[in-house]
Write an enzyme that holds these catalytic residues in place. Structure first.
Site, PDB file in Angstrom:
ATOM      1  N   PHE A  66       0.338  -1.326   0.390  1.00 40.21           N
ATOM      2  CA  PHE A  66       0.084  -0.203  -0.171  1.00 40.21           C
ATOM      3  C   PHE A  66       1.242   1.728  -0.480  1.00 40.21           C
ATOM      4  CE2 PHE A  66       0.972  -0.502   3.973  1.00 40.21           C
ATOM      5  CZ  PHE A  66       0.956   1.044   4.394  1.00 40.21           C
ATOM      6  N   LYS A  67       1.905   1.696   0.193  1.00 40.43           N
ATOM      7  CA  LYS A  67       3.059   2.139  -0.002  1.00 40.43           C
ATOM      8  C   LYS A  67       3.383   2.917  -0.977  1.00 40.43           C
ATOM      9  CE  LYS A  67       3.874   1.556   5.245  1.00 40.43           C
ATOM     10  NZ  LYS A  67       4.844   1.449   5.384  1.00 40.43           N
TER      11      LYS A  67
END
Length: 738
Positions: A345-346
């Site tokens: 998700f980064k």
């Protein structure tokens, strides 16, 4: 500039020689003059010599809204179709279109714009004006272009009952929907301000929204930032000499007083109608609308922001939906956040933030970005900053500090493999909390930062989730997930959902709470921890206690955190922006290892958040169970959230579980959970083993390539010592910038 005259009320003196009729006449003239002055002042203070230019598709209501705006400002109103084109051509628009055809019509329409001049007016463009580049460039020189953004389905409905002979490009074989979709690219190119217009919204309401949007556009003073540790006057003592804007906080990262930046007036609110207007939109379209409201155009103009968003998400994600929502079982849905280049998700923030950063920083200085990671941030930030243009790489470099023995083997190999000419990884012989605390201390060490600026012309900046810009893209995907459920017919807009998020540094769950504040109907945010469950204890008791706690190494390393930085932003919010209280709490945590919330604040917190935790054993069992029943493999962090969701959800509404990483990043734990084979310690061998099982979902598209590049790649290792870290930083600056 115009002169503002001080207006004094008439002094009325009754004399015998003054008749009552004369008195009434003077009074009426006095009132009339006051109204005229008020109207003149209103329009001229908002417009000056600029025009408000309304742009949008046919049926957007430009003409009607323009008239209302003009009435409110008491200024001239010009409709390009009626007042310019038909007057110039001495025939109707539809007749001209039939006479010369589509392409010639656009050219002659553009020529008419080039000859047109006005100031201090409200101008309604035709739907096709934006397709002529030279004409629009001419109009923008003296105008603020306002895009009335109406959903295509609404436009289609409105135009059903209208004559279609004035719509340029409509012909057999080309549908109205195709034309509307085609024109969007031109509207997006030219607008300065977007106004969202839902289906049943009245023209009067749209006009008010236009005026509000123009006021915001002209006054960036409304969107300043403060530190979470600001004093009662609204600004920390070090920063009360000047105001800080988005571009400042992106580059500065951490406040001088050690606090985190937050918007002084909070986040923008969307109406239910505005959110519903985004149900049919793509992910990229949703991102642009939301981020335009969060970033003032003085910091990043809408056209540049659109370019940055397209660069970040256009080709770098393997799934066309960017952040798809998948049904798992029952009322549980997965928000898949691992389709970016580094499989976590980064990527959502770190494909975007480097370009925001490069745009915002001054060209006169070099910048070194400092990052601390517990795993996924490292490869994501290295990949993101390595994608900058070559000219930006020469003045922007990055160093990524990670716990040398505190990340998964594949994560470590990723960080080594993602190193580029302007981005490096440094392993630290300690844990993530040390890395994060060390970076904060370096930022607040004015002697060291001043030395770097004077000696090397280099400033330091942060790309961790302590940087405000990191949070904004995360708000987008939480909002988008809810809209996807509405689009899929799972819920109707307004129905609540719960969100369960594996939580370490509190950034992802904070972004979900921000989405709720902006109008997304999120009921509860569920905080899921592993055995490092300090957040679970805090949310349940109000006591944040690190005394006697030691960090435990788990199968979900991104959650192996004891000091959650972004919690400070949340506490600042529920404490009504009491910076002194926040300062007291976090100083106490730093010096004594604990703090306790007041009962009233704990009550507020527990209205928003619930929390649970999961052991490694239960995490692996969940991975095995879900694969056995659904054929789907959860990564270890998502499995933690799944276990907690099962325990805490009440099944009265859907629950969205954030799937924060691809399972193949944690191959040893997955192999153990699925009871497949003996585990080889070589990361590349682990991925090959996973990929050899055809029954399993495919491994992530980018991991194998990155690990192959790693080969014999090397990285620097540093002792857990502040002096050693600062020495590393200075050496990297010397090698890259000098």
């Amino acid at each position: 500039m115009f002169h503002i005259f001080q207006y004094q009320p008439l002094r009325l003196i009754t004399q015998n020689s003054l008749s009552s009729m004369c008195l009434k006449l003077m009074l009426s003239r006095h009132v009339a003059f006051a109204q005229i002055w008020k109207s003149w002042f209103s329009s001229h203070s908002l417009l000056g010599k600029k025009n408000i230019i309304l742009m949008g598709p046919p049926g957007a209501g430009k003409t009607t809204v323009g008239r209302i705006v003009g009435q409110k400002l008491d200024c001239p109103v010009i409709d390009i179709d009626d007042d310019v084109l038909e007057t110039t051509w001495n025939m109707s628009v539809s007749e001209k279109l039939q006479d010369v055809g589509y392409e010639q019509f656009l050219e002659e329409e553009g020529k008419a714009l080039l000859k047109f001049s006005a100031s201090g007016s409200v101008i309604s463009l035709s739907g096709s004006n934006p397709m002529h580049a030279a004409g629009m460039q001419h109009m923008k020189k003296n105008g603020i272009v306002v895009y009335l953004d109406v959903p295509t389905t609404v436009i289609m409905s409105r135009l059903k009952s209208k004559e279609m002979d004035r719509i340029v490009g409509l012909s057999p074989g080309i549908s109205l929907k195709d034309i509307l979709q085609f024109r969007k690219q031109f509207y997006k190119r030219w607008f300065d301000i977007r106004v969202l217009c839902g289906g049943d919204i009245a023209a009067e309401v749209v006009a008010e929204k236009v005026l509000d949007a123009v006021k915001r556009y002209q006054d960036s003073e409304l969107e300043t930032f403060i530190s979470t540790r600001s004093n009662w006057s609204g600004r920390s003592t070090e920063e009360d000499s000047h105001k800080l804007y988005f571009s400042d906080v992106v580059t500065q990262g951490l406040a001088l007083d050690g606090g985190l930046f937050v918007p002084e007036r909070g986040l923008p609110k969307f109406t239910a109608e505005e959110w519903q207007g985004l149900i049919e939109a793509t992910y990229i379209e949703r991102a642009q609308v939301i981020l335009e409201r969060c970033i003032h155009p003085d910091d990043i103009p809408a056209s540049k922001l659109a370019e940055i968003i397209e660069t970040a998400y256009g080709e770098n994600f393997s799934c066309s939906k960017i952040a798809p929502v998948r049904h798992l079982a029952g009322n549980q849905f997965l928000l898949e956040l691992f389709h970016g280049p580094t499989a976590s998700f980064k990527d959502f923030a770190l494909q975007l933030v480097p370009h925001l950063f490069a745009y915002c920083i001054p060209r006169s200085c070099n910048y070194l970005i400092l990052v601390a990671t517990s795993g996924d941030t490292g490869s994501a930030v290295l990949d993101g900053f390595s994608r900058l243009h070559d000219t930006d790489k020469q003045r922007i470099a990055l160093v990524n500090f990670f716990p040398e023995d505190g990340v998964s083997p594949i994560q470590k190999s990723q960080m080594i493999g993602c190193q580029k000419e302007n981005a490096w990884s440094v392993g630290v012989k300690s844990d993530f909390d040390f890395c994060q605390t060390a970076i904060k201390q370096i930022f607040t060490n004015s002697d060291f930062t001043g030395f770097l600026t004077v000696e090397y012309g280099t400033a330091l900046a942060a790309a961790n989730s302590i940087n405000w810009a990191r949070l904004l893209p995360q708000i987008v995907y939480h909002a988008s997930a809810y809209l996807d459920l509405v689009h899929q017919g799972i819920i109707s807009f307004g129905s609540p959902v719960d969100i369960c998020i594996p939580t370490g540094n509190f950034g992802n769950i904070l972004a979900a709470f921000y989405a709720k504040m902006m109008g997304i109907p999120i009921r509860k945010c569920i905080c899921a921890s592993n055995e490092n469950n300090v957040l679970t204890d805090f949310i349940r008791t109000g006591v944040y206690d690190l005394r006697g706690r030691k960090l435990i190494s788990t199968f979900s390393p991104a959650l192996d955190i004891l000091k959650s930085s972004n919690l400070e932003r949340y506490l600042h919010l529920i404490a009504n922006e009491d910076g002194q209280l926040v300062t007291k709490l976090f100083n106490q945590l730093e010096n004594q290892g604990h703090f306790q919330l007041r009962k009233d604040l704990l009550g507020k917190l527990q209205q928003d958040l619930v929390a649970g935790w999961c052991s490694d054993e239960d995490c692996l069992a969940a991975i095995h169970s879900v694969y056995s029943t659904a054929g789907y493999i959860l990564d270890t962090h998502t499995a933690v959230a799944k276990v907690v969701a099962d325990r805490l959800q009440d099944r009265t509404c859907p629950i969205i579980i954030s799937s924060t990483a691809h399972y193949s990043k944690f191959a040893p734990a997955i192999l153990r959970a699925l009871r497949i084979a003996e585990i080889n310690q070589n990361p590349l061998s682990q991925l090959h083993l996973l990929s050899s099982y055809s029954a399993l979902p495919p491994i992530h598209w980018g991991l194998l390539e990155t690990l192959k590049k790693t080969g014999n790649g090397d990285h620097q290792v540093c002792a857990a010592d502040m002096t050693a870290l600062m020495s590393h930083i200075e050496t990297l600056i010397q090698n890259h910038f000098m």
